[in-house]
Scaffold this motif. Sequence first.
Motif, PDB file in Angstrom:
ATOM      1  N   LEU A 136       0.689  -1.209  -0.033  1.00 37.76           N
ATOM      2  CA  LEU A 136       0.045   0.103   0.046  1.00 37.76           C
ATOM      3  C   LEU A 136       0.896   1.238  -0.066  1.00 37.76           C
ATOM      4  O   LEU A 136       1.894   1.236   0.286  1.00 37.76           O
ATOM      5  CB  LEU A 136      -1.012   0.065   1.509  1.00 37.76           C
ATOM      6  CG  LEU A 136      -2.057  -1.149   1.366  1.00 37.76           C
ATOM      7  CD1 LEU A 136      -2.519  -1.189   2.681  1.00 37.76           C
ATOM      8  CD2 LEU A 136      -3.035  -0.851   0.249  1.00 37.76           C
ATOM      9  N   SER A 137       0.378   2.240  -0.366  1.00 30.42           N
ATOM     10  CA  SER A 137       1.338   3.444  -0.655  1.00 30.42           C
ATOM     11  C   SER A 137       1.465   4.139   0.826  1.00 30.42           C
ATOM     12  O   SER A 137       0.959   4.159   1.673  1.00 30.42           O
ATOM     13  CB  SER A 137       0.184   4.630  -0.964  1.00 30.42           C
ATOM     14  OG  SER A 137       0.466   6.122  -0.760  1.00 30.42           O
ATOM     15  N   LYS A 138       2.925   4.333   1.129  1.00 30.15           N
ATOM     16  CA  LYS A 138       3.449   4.841   2.314  1.00 30.15           C
ATOM     17  C   LYS A 138       2.970   6.119   2.527  1.00 30.15           C
ATOM     18  O   LYS A 138       2.857   6.248   3.732  1.00 30.15           O
ATOM     19  CB  LYS A 138       5.063   4.685   2.020  1.00 30.15           C
ATOM     20  CG  LYS A 138       5.938   4.425   3.202  1.00 30.15           C
ATOM     21  CD  LYS A 138       7.322   4.524   3.070  1.00 30.15           C
ATOM     22  CE  LYS A 138       7.892   3.169   2.835  1.00 30.15           C
ATOM     23  NZ  LYS A 138       9.638   3.310   2.966  1.00 30.15           N
ATOM     24  N   TYR A 139       2.627   6.873   1.522  1.00 27.20           N
ATOM     25  CA  TYR A 139       2.216   8.078   1.838  1.00 27.20           C
ATOM     26  C   TYR A 139       0.904   8.140   2.445  1.00 27.20           C
ATOM     27  O   TYR A 139       0.712   9.020   3.368  1.00 27.20           O
ATOM     28  CB  TYR A 139       2.061   9.220   0.491  1.00 27.20           C
ATOM     29  CG  TYR A 139       1.695  10.216   0.506  1.00 27.20           C
ATOM     30  CD1 TYR A 139       2.160  11.251   1.455  1.00 27.20           C
ATOM     31  CD2 TYR A 139       0.227  10.785   0.035  1.00 27.20           C
ATOM     32  CE1 TYR A 139       1.642  12.796   1.804  1.00 27.20           C
ATOM     33  CE2 TYR A 139      -0.276  11.931   0.405  1.00 27.20           C
ATOM     34  CZ  TYR A 139       0.365  12.924   0.733  1.00 27.20           C
ATOM     35  OH  TYR A 139      -0.128  14.122   1.439  1.00 27.20           O
ATOM     36  N   GLU A 140      -0.065   7.185   1.920  1.00 25.14           N
ATOM     37  CA  GLU A 140      -1.278   7.179   2.619  1.00 25.14           C
ATOM     38  C   GLU A 140      -1.335   6.261   3.881  1.00 25.14           C
ATOM     39  O   GLU A 140      -1.801   7.149   5.125  1.00 25.14           O
ATOM     40  CB  GLU A 140      -2.238   5.959   1.732  1.00 25.14           C
ATOM     41  CG  GLU A 140      -2.700   6.803   0.409  1.00 25.14           C
ATOM     42  CD  GLU A 140      -3.606   7.929   0.617  1.00 25.14           C
ATOM     43  OE1 GLU A 140      -4.463   8.106   1.435  1.00 25.14           O
ATOM     44  OE2 GLU A 140      -3.516   8.829  -0.411  1.00 25.14           O
TER      45      GLU A 140
END
Length: 238
Positions: A136-140
């Motif tokens: 999953l997106s590290k930013y999210e």
Amino acid sequence: HAEVNTLRRQLGVRIAGFDPPRPVHTFAQLGLDGALLAAIKRAGFDKPTAIQAQAIPAALSGRDVLGIAKTGSGKTAAFVLPMLVHIMDQPELEKGTGPIGVIVAPTRELSEQIHKEARKFSKPYNLRVAAAFGGLSKYEQFKDLKGGSEVAVCTPGRMIDLIKMKACTMHRTTFLVFDEADRMFDMGFEPQVRSILGQVRPDRQTLLFSATMPNKVENLVRDALTSPVRVTVGEIGA
Ligand code: ADP
Ligand code: MG
């Protein structure tokens, strides 16, 4: 006492540790509130599995728990349910940031399953469950943690990355779970596990689950758990 021993025998549960609490027959006996009981019913859980019957009362009484049981025995709910009760018991739940409950698992697939189950059971309480694992997106994930999730489900490497990025600290963490500890060590995550352990206050409640108990896991139990209730289901090899 005879009755408690009979129930443990029926469940195939062995127990060790100081003054262990009695096992339950039903979820209703756990004293959970109605919303959580309803969520358990909706999940299709009619009665606790063996590990749940003995580990949940132990965890609800505030004890550290070592659970030794193989795959498919229902370990996820055995730690997620008492974790939710612990979080809802926090008098200053609205204050502060950083996860109160942290669950560490060896792989992305396992973390995903735990994340799903934790979200399902936390719905009645509107708790936020952050994901901190690959795929999953590290930013999210950064945003979810930074935004103040009460629960984090993680793999060791990704959690440490996110802590380094200052997505959260573990200052507020008082309920820590290591799932599949033997696999975590097989995969070489001991340094990361030790690093996480070093960042969580020592007066936390700690639960550790493993299918087998090699020496490295016994050492972690000795270092991370305080006077644990040790619950074994079935026959376990080292
Ligand atoms: P483990 O982590 O020990 O491998 P899981 O927590 O993944 O086991 O549970 C295995 C399966 O059993 C899951 O599909 C889960 O939803 C289901 N399950 C868990 N507890 C119960 C229960 N008390 N009654 C019915 N099904 C359950
Ligand atoms: Mg599991």
